[in-house]
Design a protein around this motif. Structure first.
Motif, PDB file in Angstrom:
ATOM      1  N   ILE A 190     -34.655 -21.379 -14.225  1.00  0.00           N
ATOM      2  CA  ILE A 190     -35.687 -22.202 -14.529  1.00  0.00           C
ATOM      3  C   ILE A 190     -35.265 -22.982 -15.961  1.00  0.00           C
ATOM      4  CG2 ILE A 190     -37.939 -22.761 -15.358  1.00  0.00           C
ATOM      5  CD1 ILE A 190     -37.395 -22.844 -12.276  1.00  0.00           C
ATOM      6  N   LEU A 191     -34.678 -21.886 -16.934  1.00  0.00           N
ATOM      7  CA  LEU A 191     -34.041 -22.431 -18.166  1.00  0.00           C
ATOM      8  C   LEU A 191     -32.948 -23.429 -17.857  1.00  0.00           C
ATOM      9  CD1 LEU A 191     -34.061 -19.332 -20.334  1.00  0.00           C
ATOM     10  CD2 LEU A 191     -35.520 -21.370 -20.367  1.00  0.00           C
ATOM     11  N   ASP A 192     -32.078 -23.453 -17.117  1.00  0.00           N
ATOM     12  CA  ASP A 192     -31.172 -24.089 -16.584  1.00  0.00           C
ATOM     13  C   ASP A 192     -31.602 -25.621 -16.222  1.00  0.00           C
ATOM     14  OD1 ASP A 192     -29.069 -22.468 -17.382  1.00  0.00           O
ATOM     15  OD2 ASP A 192     -28.493 -21.752 -15.394  1.00  0.00           O
ATOM     16  N   HIS A 193     -32.565 -25.269 -15.428  1.00  0.00           N
ATOM     17  CA  HIS A 193     -33.158 -26.521 -14.671  1.00  0.00           C
ATOM     18  C   HIS A 193     -33.908 -27.499 -15.693  1.00  0.00           C
ATOM     19  CE1 HIS A 193     -35.384 -29.076 -11.705  1.00  0.00           C
ATOM     20  NE2 HIS A 193     -36.566 -28.825 -12.203  1.00  0.00           N
ATOM     21  N   VAL A 194     -34.684 -26.756 -16.663  1.00  0.00           N
ATOM     22  CA  VAL A 194     -35.473 -27.582 -17.512  1.00  0.00           C
ATOM     23  C   VAL A 194     -34.704 -28.372 -18.538  1.00  0.00           C
ATOM     24  CG1 VAL A 194     -37.676 -26.464 -17.201  1.00  0.00           C
ATOM     25  CG2 VAL A 194     -36.199 -25.440 -19.034  1.00  0.00           C
ATOM     26  N   LYS A 195     -33.464 -27.678 -18.831  1.00  0.00           N
ATOM     27  CA  LYS A 195     -32.590 -28.373 -19.733  1.00  0.00           C
ATOM     28  C   LYS A 195     -31.884 -29.849 -19.289  1.00  0.00           C
ATOM     29  CE  LYS A 195     -30.950 -23.888 -21.783  1.00  0.00           C
ATOM     30  NZ  LYS A 195     -30.016 -22.942 -22.104  1.00  0.00           N
ATOM     31  N   THR A 196     -31.779 -29.827 -17.996  1.00  0.00           N
ATOM     32  CA  THR A 196     -31.287 -30.770 -17.250  1.00  0.00           C
ATOM     33  C   THR A 196     -32.070 -31.904 -16.544  1.00  0.00           C
ATOM     34  OG1 THR A 196     -30.629 -29.659 -15.303  1.00  0.00           O
ATOM     35  CG2 THR A 196     -28.927 -29.454 -17.016  1.00  0.00           C
ATOM     36  N   ARG A 197     -33.214 -31.457 -16.142  1.00  0.00           N
ATOM     37  CA  ARG A 197     -34.247 -32.190 -15.316  1.00  0.00           C
ATOM     38  C   ARG A 197     -34.920 -33.217 -16.515  1.00  0.00           C
ATOM     39  NH1 ARG A 197     -34.785 -33.451  -9.913  1.00  0.00           N
ATOM     40  NH2 ARG A 197     -36.980 -34.207  -9.488  1.00  0.00           N
ATOM     41  N   GLN A 198     -34.937 -34.555 -16.090  1.00  0.00           N
ATOM     42  CA  GLN A 198     -35.420 -35.560 -17.087  1.00  0.00           C
ATOM     43  C   GLN A 198     -36.933 -35.957 -16.558  1.00  0.00           C
ATOM     44  OE1 GLN A 198     -33.968 -37.286 -19.780  1.00  0.00           O
ATOM     45  NE2 GLN A 198     -32.120 -35.546 -19.691  1.00  0.00           N
ATOM     46  N   ALA A 199     -37.509 -36.311 -17.694  1.00  0.00           N
ATOM     47  CA  ALA A 199     -38.933 -36.918 -17.542  1.00  0.00           C
ATOM     48  C   ALA A 199     -39.653 -37.591 -18.659  1.00  0.00           C
ATOM     49  CB  ALA A 199     -40.018 -35.704 -17.268  1.00  0.00           C
ATOM     50  N   PHE A 200     -39.530 -38.967 -18.615  1.00  0.00           N
ATOM     51  CA  PHE A 200     -40.039 -39.953 -19.476  1.00  0.00           C
ATOM     52  C   PHE A 200     -38.883 -39.790 -20.458  1.00  0.00           C
ATOM     53  CE2 PHE A 200     -44.197 -37.812 -18.024  1.00  0.00           C
ATOM     54  CZ  PHE A 200     -44.594 -38.892 -17.654  1.00  0.00           C
ATOM     55  N   GLY A 201     -37.793 -39.754 -20.064  1.00  0.00           N
ATOM     56  CA  GLY A 201     -36.348 -39.944 -20.943  1.00  0.00           C
ATOM     57  C   GLY A 201     -36.089 -38.906 -21.587  1.00  0.00           C
ATOM     58  N   GLN A 202     -36.719 -37.760 -21.297  1.00  0.00           N
ATOM     59  CA  GLN A 202     -36.094 -36.666 -22.006  1.00  0.00           C
ATOM     60  C   GLN A 202     -36.091 -35.179 -21.210  1.00  0.00           C
ATOM     61  OE1 GLN A 202     -38.767 -35.564 -25.311  1.00  0.00           O
ATOM     62  NE2 GLN A 202     -40.314 -36.821 -24.462  1.00  0.00           N
ATOM     63  N   PRO A 203     -35.377 -34.174 -21.530  1.00  0.00           N
ATOM     64  CA  PRO A 203     -35.329 -33.030 -20.711  1.00  0.00           C
ATOM     65  C   PRO A 203     -36.822 -32.312 -20.538  1.00  0.00           C
ATOM     66  CG  PRO A 203     -33.608 -32.912 -22.370  1.00  0.00           C
ATOM     67  CD  PRO A 203     -34.576 -34.193 -22.708  1.00  0.00           C
ATOM     68  N   LEU A 204     -36.920 -31.710 -19.496  1.00  0.00           N
ATOM     69  CA  LEU A 204     -38.251 -31.037 -19.308  1.00  0.00           C
ATOM     70  C   LEU A 204     -38.633 -30.192 -20.512  1.00  0.00           C
ATOM     71  CD1 LEU A 204     -38.563 -30.398 -15.385  1.00  0.00           C
ATOM     72  CD2 LEU A 204     -40.093 -32.100 -16.828  1.00  0.00           C
ATOM     73  N   LEU A 254     -42.996 -20.615 -13.294  1.00  0.00           N
ATOM     74  CA  LEU A 254     -41.611 -21.120 -12.986  1.00  0.00           C
ATOM     75  C   LEU A 254     -41.478 -22.042 -11.620  1.00  0.00           C
ATOM     76  CD1 LEU A 254     -39.684 -17.762 -13.710  1.00  0.00           C
ATOM     77  CD2 LEU A 254     -40.394 -19.432 -15.230  1.00  0.00           C
ATOM     78  N   HIS A 255     -42.261 -21.681 -10.860  1.00  0.00           N
ATOM     79  CA  HIS A 255     -42.356 -22.601  -9.578  1.00  0.00           C
ATOM     80  C   HIS A 255     -42.891 -23.890 -10.134  1.00  0.00           C
ATOM     81  CE1 HIS A 255     -41.010 -20.522  -6.045  1.00  0.00           C
ATOM     82  NE2 HIS A 255     -41.264 -19.378  -6.627  1.00  0.00           N
ATOM     83  N   GLN A 256     -43.760 -24.101 -10.780  1.00  0.00           N
ATOM     84  CA  GLN A 256     -44.367 -25.337 -11.248  1.00  0.00           C
ATOM     85  C   GLN A 256     -43.459 -26.037 -12.020  1.00  0.00           C
ATOM     86  OE1 GLN A 256     -47.811 -25.630 -14.042  1.00  0.00           O
ATOM     87  NE2 GLN A 256     -48.869 -26.880 -12.396  1.00  0.00           N
ATOM     88  N   PHE A 257     -42.614 -25.732 -12.977  1.00  0.00           N
ATOM     89  CA  PHE A 257     -41.795 -26.196 -13.696  1.00  0.00           C
ATOM     90  C   PHE A 257     -40.745 -27.009 -12.751  1.00  0.00           C
ATOM     91  CE2 PHE A 257     -42.565 -23.045 -17.354  1.00  0.00           C
ATOM     92  CZ  PHE A 257     -43.587 -23.824 -17.614  1.00  0.00           C
ATOM     93  N   ALA A 258     -40.159 -26.328 -11.687  1.00  0.00           N
ATOM     94  CA  ALA A 258     -39.316 -27.103 -10.544  1.00  0.00           C
ATOM     95  C   ALA A 258     -39.953 -27.968  -9.649  1.00  0.00           C
ATOM     96  CB  ALA A 258     -38.322 -25.849  -9.875  1.00  0.00           C
ATOM     97  N   LEU A 263     -35.929 -23.575   0.556  1.00  0.00           N
ATOM     98  CA  LEU A 263     -35.053 -22.426   0.603  1.00  0.00           C
ATOM     99  C   LEU A 263     -33.712 -22.750  -0.156  1.00  0.00           C
ATOM    100  CD1 LEU A 263     -35.573 -20.840   4.034  1.00  0.00           C
ATOM    101  CD2 LEU A 263     -36.355 -20.198   2.175  1.00  0.00           C
ATOM    102  N   GLU A 264     -33.301 -24.221  -0.177  1.00  0.00           N
ATOM    103  CA  GLU A 264     -32.101 -24.552  -0.644  1.00  0.00           C
ATOM    104  C   GLU A 264     -32.203 -24.280  -2.331  1.00  0.00           C
ATOM    105  OE1 GLU A 264     -32.802 -27.011   3.103  1.00  0.00           O
ATOM    106  OE2 GLU A 264     -33.960 -26.359   1.209  1.00  0.00           O
ATOM    107  N   PHE A 265     -33.304 -24.203  -2.916  1.00  0.00           N
ATOM    108  CA  PHE A 265     -33.177 -23.867  -4.539  1.00  0.00           C
ATOM    109  C   PHE A 265     -33.530 -22.421  -4.437  1.00  0.00           C
ATOM    110  CE2 PHE A 265     -35.587 -23.815  -8.433  1.00  0.00           C
ATOM    111  CZ  PHE A 265     -34.627 -24.469  -9.418  1.00  0.00           C
ATOM    112  N   PRO A 266     -32.515 -21.763  -5.315  1.00  0.00           N
ATOM    113  CA  PRO A 266     -32.471 -20.215  -5.268  1.00  0.00           C
ATOM    114  C   PRO A 266     -33.667 -19.740  -6.020  1.00  0.00           C
ATOM    115  CG  PRO A 266     -30.811 -21.278  -6.744  1.00  0.00           C
ATOM    116  CD  PRO A 266     -31.486 -22.465  -5.917  1.00  0.00           C
TER     117      PRO A 266
END
Length: 306
Positions: free
Chosen positions: A190-204, A258-262, A269-272
């Motif tokens: 999830i740390l990898d995900h929130v560093k790259t996933r954008q919301a409102f123009g900035q990372p989560l 952790l699931h909510q952040f993703a 099943l595609e997301f590990p």
């Protein structure tokens, strides 16, 4: 809190990392409920890592370090019961994989489809049950572990374990070690995900509310790990119950966050992520769950006054 490895422990863990580097431990490329690491299982069986607690100069703590590391992998392999529980209850060397169940021996148990022996906590005693493949019914679940149940106990070889306390204590340590490894890898995902996933123009990860909950998840993962290490070091009833109870009572909040952040992708099943969080949900109910461990910790600490 930081735990510094001894020279022997550092050497063992370096050897384990070298072993893992030679085995394909990349996440599954196809959507699966779980992937059992058959090649790694065989390599571990040959290497002696899972028998380390039986070796002179080594203890359950060294086995716990190994189990926590292996639980971080996206694949599953039966290590905790073999390395931590089996040496304490007289399971012969090389008799593995090992499955664990409490109460009715015919209840579903993790790793039973590939197990050679089933250890059962019957309350006032334990049982060591020889497992024959034809006597196992495989059960499909969402819990990211292989599950199975015994079809029958008729004619099955069973050995009574008088020291059921050792079985239960080591099971709690093993549970906490597995949970710690799963928590660590789920959090990393999830740390990898929130560093790259954008919301409102900035990372989560830039949002303070998410940072606070991630900090709580990190505290849970680290605390679970060090409580597991302490329990393995002391090998005491109270420390083992506290370690398992802490892990089990924290699992629901950690996996929810952790699931909510993703978002919705976390339920695919595609997301590990599920490879670790669904394992955690399975561990949350073992040995009666967190309330049972809290009661055990109180009894071990204050005896009849509890």
């Amino acid at each position: 809190m930081k735990y510094e490895l001894t020279d022997d422990q550092a050497s063992v863990m370096a050897g384990l990392d070298q072993l893992l580097a030679g085995v394909d431990t990349s996440p599954p490329t196809e959507p699966v409920l779980f992937e059992y690491a058959t090649e790694l299982d065989a390599t571990l069986a040959e290497s002696g890592f899972l028998d380390i607690a039986r070796e002179e100069g080594f203890t359950a703590l060294d086995a716990t370090l190994i189990v926590e590391r292996l639980a971080r992998l996206p694949q599953v392999v039966e290590a905790a019961a073999s390395a931590i529980v089996a040496p304490a209850v007289g399971v012969p060397v090389g008799t593995r994989p090992v499955a664990l169940v409490s109460g009715d021996p015919t209840k579903p148990a993790r790793f039973l489809p590939m197990a050679q022996v089933l250890l059962c906590d019957r309350g006032d005693h334990g049982l060591m049950i020889t497992v024959e493949p034809e006597n196992v019914e495989t059960i499909e679940t969402l819990f990211a572990y292989p599950y199975g149940r015994l079809k029958s106990l008729e004619g099955v070889e069973q050995t009574r374990i008088e020291d059921v306390g050792a079985l239960r204590r080591r099971w709690r340590i093993a549970l906490a070690a597995e949970a710690a490894g799963c928590m660590a890898s789920a959090l990393d995902q999830i740390l990898d995900h929130v560093k790259t996933r954008q919301a409102f123009g900035q990372p989560l990860g830039a949002f303070q509310a998410i940072q606070h909950r991630l900090a709580m998840a990190a505290e849970t993962a680290e605390s679970t790990k060090f409580l597991a290490f302490r329990a393995a070091w002391s090998d005491s009833e109270s420390d083992a119950a506290i370690a398992a109870g802490f892990a089990q009572t924290r699992i629901a909040q950690l996996t929810y966050d952790l699931h909510q952040f993703a978002g919705a992708m976390a339920l695919t099943l595609e997301f590990p992520l599920h490879l670790w969080t669904y394992r955690l949900r399975a561990l949350a109910g073992e040995l009666g769950g967190g309330s049972r461990q809290a009661r055990a910790a109180a009894l071990a600490t204050w005896s009849d006054a509890a």
